[in-house]
Motif scaffolding. Structure first.
Motif, PDB file in Angstrom:
ATOM      1  N   ASP A  15       4.231   9.281  -1.035  1.00 33.92           N
ATOM      2  CA  ASP A  15       2.992   9.636  -1.740  1.00 33.92           C
ATOM      3  C   ASP A  15       2.155  10.672  -0.998  1.00 33.92           C
ATOM      4  N   LEU A  16       2.460  10.850   0.294  1.00 33.52           N
ATOM      5  CA  LEU A  16       1.694  11.839   1.065  1.00 33.52           C
ATOM      6  C   LEU A  16       1.846  13.245   0.492  1.00 33.52           C
ATOM      7  N   ALA A  17       2.975  13.476  -0.181  1.00 31.54           N
ATOM      8  CA  ALA A  17       3.204  14.809  -0.763  1.00 31.54           C
ATOM      9  C   ALA A  17       2.106  15.146  -1.767  1.00 31.54           C
ATOM     10  N   LYS A  18       1.466  14.110  -2.342  1.00 34.38           N
ATOM     11  CA  LYS A  18       0.415  14.356  -3.353  1.00 34.38           C
ATOM     12  C   LYS A  18      -0.873  14.826  -2.684  1.00 34.38           C
ATOM     13  N   GLU A  62      -6.305   0.836  -0.644  1.00 36.58           N
ATOM     14  CA  GLU A  62      -7.083   2.062  -0.382  1.00 36.58           C
ATOM     15  C   GLU A  62      -6.119   3.245  -0.410  1.00 36.58           C
ATOM     16  N   PRO A  63      -6.559   4.360  -0.945  1.00 36.89           N
ATOM     17  CA  PRO A  63      -5.661   5.521  -0.971  1.00 36.89           C
ATOM     18  C   PRO A  63      -5.448   6.045   0.448  1.00 36.89           C
ATOM     19  N   PRO A  64      -4.332   6.758   0.692  1.00 34.77           N
ATOM     20  CA  PRO A  64      -4.150   7.311   2.035  1.00 34.77           C
ATOM     21  C   PRO A  64      -5.254   8.321   2.345  1.00 34.77           C
ATOM     22  N   ALA A 104      -6.659  10.434   8.430  1.00 32.72           N
ATOM     23  CA  ALA A 104      -5.918   9.387   9.148  1.00 32.72           C
ATOM     24  C   ALA A 104      -4.443   9.762   9.263  1.00 32.72           C
ATOM     25  N   GLU A 105      -3.892  10.364   8.210  1.00 35.31           N
ATOM     26  CA  GLU A 105      -2.469  10.734   8.250  1.00 35.31           C
ATOM     27  C   GLU A 105      -2.234  11.877   9.245  1.00 35.31           C
ATOM     28  N   ASP A 154       9.661  12.712   8.924  1.00 33.52           N
ATOM     29  CA  ASP A 154       9.814  11.250   9.064  1.00 33.52           C
ATOM     30  C   ASP A 154       8.647  10.528   8.377  1.00 33.52           C
ATOM     31  N   GLN A 155       7.446  11.073   8.602  1.00 36.24           N
ATOM     32  CA  GLN A 155       6.236  10.447   8.034  1.00 36.24           C
ATOM     33  C   GLN A 155       6.287  10.481   6.499  1.00 36.24           C
ATOM     34  N   LEU A 156       6.728  11.636   6.004  1.00 25.66           N
ATOM     35  CA  LEU A 156       6.819  11.834   4.553  1.00 25.66           C
ATOM     36  C   LEU A 156       7.882  10.910   3.939  1.00 25.66           C
TER      37      LEU A 156
END
Ligand code: SF4
Length: 252
Positions: A81-84, A32-34, A38-39, A74-76
């Motif tokens: 992929d969160l940058a997207k 599943e995509p992020p 949730a993030e 830290d999360q990144l």
């Protein structure tokens, strides 16, 4: 299927809400995509967790908001992929900061100590069911009274839906009761999305009925595994379901 079934409250809710959804997620383990919500929740939870590492007098909105950039980095780093999905970092941090400000309107963390944060509770409820979960915060007062707290970055449930929302905390209270023989005095869901708090004082009868319900769900799940039977259950949740495009209920 391996026994005992290893379940958390969120997996149980998945199955209750829609067995087919549970199958896609747990049995087939489809990716599943992020989710941006949730993030964001993870980031705010991390800050609220780490805030209690500061001395009481320093647990202020400024300290919490000051933790945001480093915790976000830290999360990144853990999930590049969160940058997207987080394309506007300022807006992202501003939104998280607004949620933290709401938190301070609801609680003053300088006035108490958080006894446990992210505590893992577990118990073999039966030969077939191992139950576990991570509790955001569990406070034990000097008098021995226990309260269990969960932070939500979304909005509080509509009137009439509070009991359903409290299910997860009742499961934690059941685990704590089983492991320590102590009845939790207060369950508290803190909704930062609209600044509301849902509270409940569980009774032993509540916990016993939660246990009965969990054992029934474990039997239903076992039957689903045995027969490979995963019915669809359509609801408003379908609008957020990543699997809608392949779900038979929406593609017949
Ligand atoms: S789209 Fe709805 S019915 Fe289909 S799997 Fe998802 S939640 Fe279940």
């Amino acid at each position: 299927m391996e026994l005992p079934l290893r379940l958390s409250p969120s997996r149980i809710s998945d199955f209750n809400n829609c067995p087919q959804h549970y199958k896609y997620r747990v049995v087939d383990q489809l990716p599943e995509p992020p989710s941006i919500d949730a993030e964001r929740g993870t980031l705010v939870h991390t800050v609220l967790h780490d805030l209690f590492e500061s001395p009481a007098a320093e647990r202020t909105p400024e300290t919490a908001i000051g933790l945001l950039p480093s915790r976000w980095l830290d999360q990144l780093e853990a999930k590049p992929d969160l940058a997207k999905i987080v394309t506007n970092e300022k807006e992202w941090l501003d939104r998280a900061s607004a949620l933290l400000q709401v938190y301070f309107q609801l609680e003053d963390p300088s006035k108490f100590e958080a006894t446990h944060r992210e505590i893992h509770l577990e118990n073999n409820l039966s030969e077939k069911l191992y139950l576990h979960g991570y509790v955001d915060r569990l406070d034990v007062a000097p008098t021995g009274e226990v309260r269990i707290i969960d932070y939500k970055t979304g909005k509080s449930p509509k009137p009439g839906w509070e009991e359903k929302a409290l299910f997860q905390l009742r499961v934690y209270a059941l685990l704590y009761w089983k492991n320590h023989g102590v009845l939790t005095r207060l369950l508290q869901l803190i909704y930062l999305g609209d600044g509301k708090v849902v509270r409940s004082q569980p009774t032993i009868a509540d916990l016993e009925s939660t246990e009965k319900m969990l054992l029934q769900i474990a039997r239903d799940l076992e039957a689903s595994y045995e027969k490979d039977y995963w019915p669809t259950k359509t609801s408003r949740l379908c609008d957020w379901c990543h699997f809608k495009t392949i779900c038979p209920a929406h593609n017949s």
